[in-house]
Write a protein that holds these residues in place. Structure first.
Motif, PDB file in Angstrom:
ATOM      1  N   VAL A   1       0.854  -1.191   0.013  1.00 32.78           N
ATOM      2  CA  VAL A   1      -0.016   0.122   0.085  1.00 32.78           C
ATOM      3  C   VAL A   1       0.662   1.177  -0.148  1.00 32.78           C
ATOM      4  O   VAL A   1       0.630   2.196  -0.729  1.00 32.78           O
ATOM      5  N   ILE A   2       1.948   1.150   0.809  1.00 35.50           N
ATOM      6  CA  ILE A   2       2.717   2.413   0.802  1.00 35.50           C
ATOM      7  C   ILE A   2       3.520   2.733  -0.561  1.00 35.50           C
ATOM      8  O   ILE A   2       3.504   3.742  -0.822  1.00 35.50           O
ATOM      9  N   PHE A   3       4.023   1.544  -1.180  1.00 34.15           N
ATOM     10  CA  PHE A   3       4.705   1.875  -2.348  1.00 34.15           C
ATOM     11  C   PHE A   3       3.403   2.273  -3.573  1.00 34.15           C
ATOM     12  O   PHE A   3       3.902   3.003  -4.479  1.00 34.15           O
ATOM     13  N   SER A   4       2.313   1.652  -3.330  1.00 34.13           N
ATOM     14  CA  SER A   4       1.297   2.113  -4.320  1.00 34.13           C
ATOM     15  C   SER A   4       1.118   3.592  -4.281  1.00 34.13           C
ATOM     16  O   SER A   4       1.163   4.185  -5.306  1.00 34.13           O
ATOM     17  N   GLY A   5       1.009   4.022  -3.099  1.00 34.63           N
ATOM     18  CA  GLY A   5       0.888   5.371  -2.505  1.00 34.63           C
ATOM     19  C   GLY A   5       2.003   6.334  -2.957  1.00 34.63           C
ATOM     20  O   GLY A   5       1.784   7.484  -3.676  1.00 34.63           O
ATOM     21  N   LEU A   6       3.032   5.741  -2.968  1.00 33.43           N
ATOM     22  CA  LEU A   6       4.300   6.691  -3.392  1.00 33.43           C
ATOM     23  C   LEU A   6       4.635   6.735  -4.926  1.00 33.43           C
ATOM     24  O   LEU A   6       4.908   7.837  -5.714  1.00 33.43           O
ATOM     25  N   LEU A   7       4.018   5.787  -5.809  1.00 31.16           N
ATOM     26  CA  LEU A   7       4.089   5.774  -7.193  1.00 31.16           C
ATOM     27  C   LEU A   7       3.033   6.864  -7.588  1.00 31.16           C
ATOM     28  O   LEU A   7       3.120   7.553  -8.587  1.00 31.16           O
ATOM     29  N   LEU A   8       1.748   6.961  -6.879  1.00 29.06           N
ATOM     30  CA  LEU A   8       0.769   7.657  -7.359  1.00 29.06           C
ATOM     31  C   LEU A   8       0.937   9.103  -6.908  1.00 29.06           C
ATOM     32  O   LEU A   8       0.400  10.290  -7.399  1.00 29.06           O
ATOM     33  N   ALA A   9       1.849   9.447  -5.632  1.00 27.79           N
ATOM     34  CA  ALA A   9       2.119  10.737  -5.363  1.00 27.79           C
ATOM     35  C   ALA A   9       3.508  10.598  -4.811  1.00 27.79           C
ATOM     36  O   ALA A   9       3.926  10.836  -3.639  1.00 27.79           O
ATOM     37  N   PRO A  10       4.455  10.760  -5.907  1.00 22.99           N
ATOM     38  CA  PRO A  10       5.923  10.796  -5.430  1.00 22.99           C
ATOM     39  C   PRO A  10       6.374  11.802  -4.548  1.00 22.99           C
ATOM     40  O   PRO A  10       7.367  11.858  -4.501  1.00 22.99           O
ATOM     41  N   GLY A  11       5.629  13.003  -4.658  1.00 22.59           N
ATOM     42  CA  GLY A  11       6.334  14.059  -4.060  1.00 22.59           C
ATOM     43  C   GLY A  11       5.947  13.972  -2.812  1.00 22.59           C
ATOM     44  O   GLY A  11       6.020  14.910  -1.690  1.00 22.59           O
ATOM     45  N   SER A  12       4.930  13.140  -2.167  1.00 17.75           N
ATOM     46  CA  SER A  12       4.701  13.252  -0.656  1.00 17.75           C
ATOM     47  C   SER A  12       5.698  12.909   0.067  1.00 17.75           C
ATOM     48  O   SER A  12       6.689  12.357  -0.101  1.00 17.75           O
ATOM     49  N   SER A  13       5.619  13.679   1.379  1.00 19.42           N
ATOM     50  CA  SER A  13       6.652  13.393   2.298  1.00 19.42           C
ATOM     51  C   SER A  13       6.596  12.441   3.198  1.00 19.42           C
ATOM     52  O   SER A  13       5.544  12.152   3.709  1.00 19.42           O
ATOM     53  N   VAL A  14       7.853  11.652   3.426  1.00 18.09           N
ATOM     54  CA  VAL A  14       7.906  10.249   4.247  1.00 18.09           C
ATOM     55  C   VAL A  14       9.178  10.448   5.166  1.00 18.09           C
ATOM     56  O   VAL A  14       9.996  11.161   4.945  1.00 18.09           O
ATOM     57  N   TYR A  15       8.985   9.997   6.206  1.00 16.44           N
ATOM     58  CA  TYR A  15      10.072   9.862   7.394  1.00 16.44           C
ATOM     59  C   TYR A  15      10.635   8.451   7.636  1.00 16.44           C
ATOM     60  O   TYR A  15      10.025   7.473   7.384  1.00 16.44           O
TER      61      TYR A  15
ATOM     62  N   PHE B   1       3.559   9.802 -12.605  1.00 16.71           N
ATOM     63  CA  PHE B   1       4.526   9.643 -11.543  1.00 16.71           C
ATOM     64  C   PHE B   1       5.786  10.723 -11.977  1.00 16.71           C
ATOM     65  O   PHE B   1       6.153  11.515 -11.307  1.00 16.71           O
ATOM     66  N   ILE B   2       6.126  10.611 -13.516  1.00 22.28           N
ATOM     67  CA  ILE B   2       7.198  11.525 -13.732  1.00 22.28           C
ATOM     68  C   ILE B   2       6.685  13.003 -13.560  1.00 22.28           C
ATOM     69  O   ILE B   2       7.460  13.867 -13.120  1.00 22.28           O
ATOM     70  N   LEU B   3       5.532  13.235 -13.889  1.00 17.80           N
ATOM     71  CA  LEU B   3       4.927  14.618 -13.620  1.00 17.80           C
ATOM     72  C   LEU B   3       5.226  15.018 -12.288  1.00 17.80           C
ATOM     73  O   LEU B   3       5.265  16.172 -11.980  1.00 17.80           O
ATOM     74  N   GLY B   4       4.682  14.168 -11.326  1.00 20.75           N
ATOM     75  CA  GLY B   4       4.845  14.477  -9.844  1.00 20.75           C
ATOM     76  C   GLY B   4       5.918  14.841  -9.233  1.00 20.75           C
ATOM     77  O   GLY B   4       6.350  15.576  -8.548  1.00 20.75           O
ATOM     78  N   VAL B   5       7.511  13.953  -9.834  1.00 21.36           N
ATOM     79  CA  VAL B   5       8.648  14.252  -9.715  1.00 21.36           C
ATOM     80  C   VAL B   5       9.079  15.567 -10.226  1.00 21.36           C
ATOM     81  O   VAL B   5       9.715  16.487  -9.455  1.00 21.36           O
ATOM     82  N   GLN B   6       8.411  15.908 -11.238  1.00 20.78           N
ATOM     83  CA  GLN B   6       9.038  17.232 -11.850  1.00 20.78           C
ATOM     84  C   GLN B   6       8.395  18.389 -11.151  1.00 20.78           C
ATOM     85  O   GLN B   6       9.247  19.132 -10.868  1.00 20.78           O
TER      86      GLN B   6
END
Length: 214
Positions: free
Chosen positions: A124-138, A201-206
């Motif tokens: 679930v975490i990695f699915s979320g990171l793929l969909l929102a790559p700019g989200s902050s994680v600790y 994902f690419i757009l999110g990183v950009q």
């Protein structure tokens, strides 16, 4: 009406609390490869309902809550009413996929036990990171926010290192394969409905890098 994420969280907490004080429940639900080999395949799923202690349960359920709600909403936005059920399939199938390598390695090991929802939560975490790559994680106890697209490879590299070192009771293999499965599942499910998740994902990183430079 409760989200699928909240329903999973509630059921997992109820079963885990019941198992804390009942060794029979723990033994009946825990992932035990020799028992699976004898036909008790349900242990792939039931082991995700029990945890070693309060800390183990809290870490998994807090992670599931923060990422699961976001992934569930994203799936619903991409897939409509089908999205919440696709999310449920992701979670349940990840319980199996994350433990298959563990099963193959330990199917004849009568001393091996594993429990917890970590593999599915990693998916679930990695699915979320793929969909929102700019989200902050600790990262563990480091109080510095890390963008998801950097956190993901760091998490995998650390998990691979710890798995190879093999000097703890944590099933790092489940974390690794759960994470990989979460990425693969999200890619396939998204492309199946015509959503270019990799391009997103690419757009999110950009966007993250552009905002960082401002």
């Amino acid at each position: 009406m409760f989200s699928i994420t909240i329903i999973i969280l509630i059921i997992t907490c109820l079963v885990s609390f019941g198992a804390f004080n009942n060794q029979k429940i723990m033994n009946d639900l825990i992932f035990y490869p020799p028992a699976v080999q004898q036909g008790q395949w349900y242990r792939f799923f039931t082991c995700g309902l029990i945890h070693a202690d309060i800390g183990h349960l809290a870490f998994n359920m807090i992670s599931l809550y923060f990422f699961g709600e976001g992934v569930e909403r994203a799936f619903s936005a991409i897939m409509g009413d089908l999205g919440k059920w696709v999310f449920l399939i992701l979670y349940l199938s990840a319980l199996v996929a994350s433990l298959l390598p563990t099963y193959l390695k330990n199917k004849d090991n009568h001393y091996y036990r594993s429990l917890g929802a970590s593999g599915a939560v990693s998916a679930v975490i990695f699915s979320g990171l793929l969909l929102a790559p700019g989200s902050s994680v600790y990262l563990f106890l480091i109080p510095i926010p890390i963008p998801g697209f950097i956190f993901a490879p760091l998490y995998l590299l650390i998990s691979i290192y710890l798995d190879r070192r093999g000097d703890s009771n944590i099933n790092h293999s489940a974390h690794i394969w759960g994470a990989v499965y979460g990425l693969a599942f999200t890619l396939v499910a998204s492309y199946a409905v015509g959503f270019d998740v990799f391009g997103y994902f690419i757009l999110g990183v950009q966007d993250y890098l552009q905002n960082l430079g401002q």
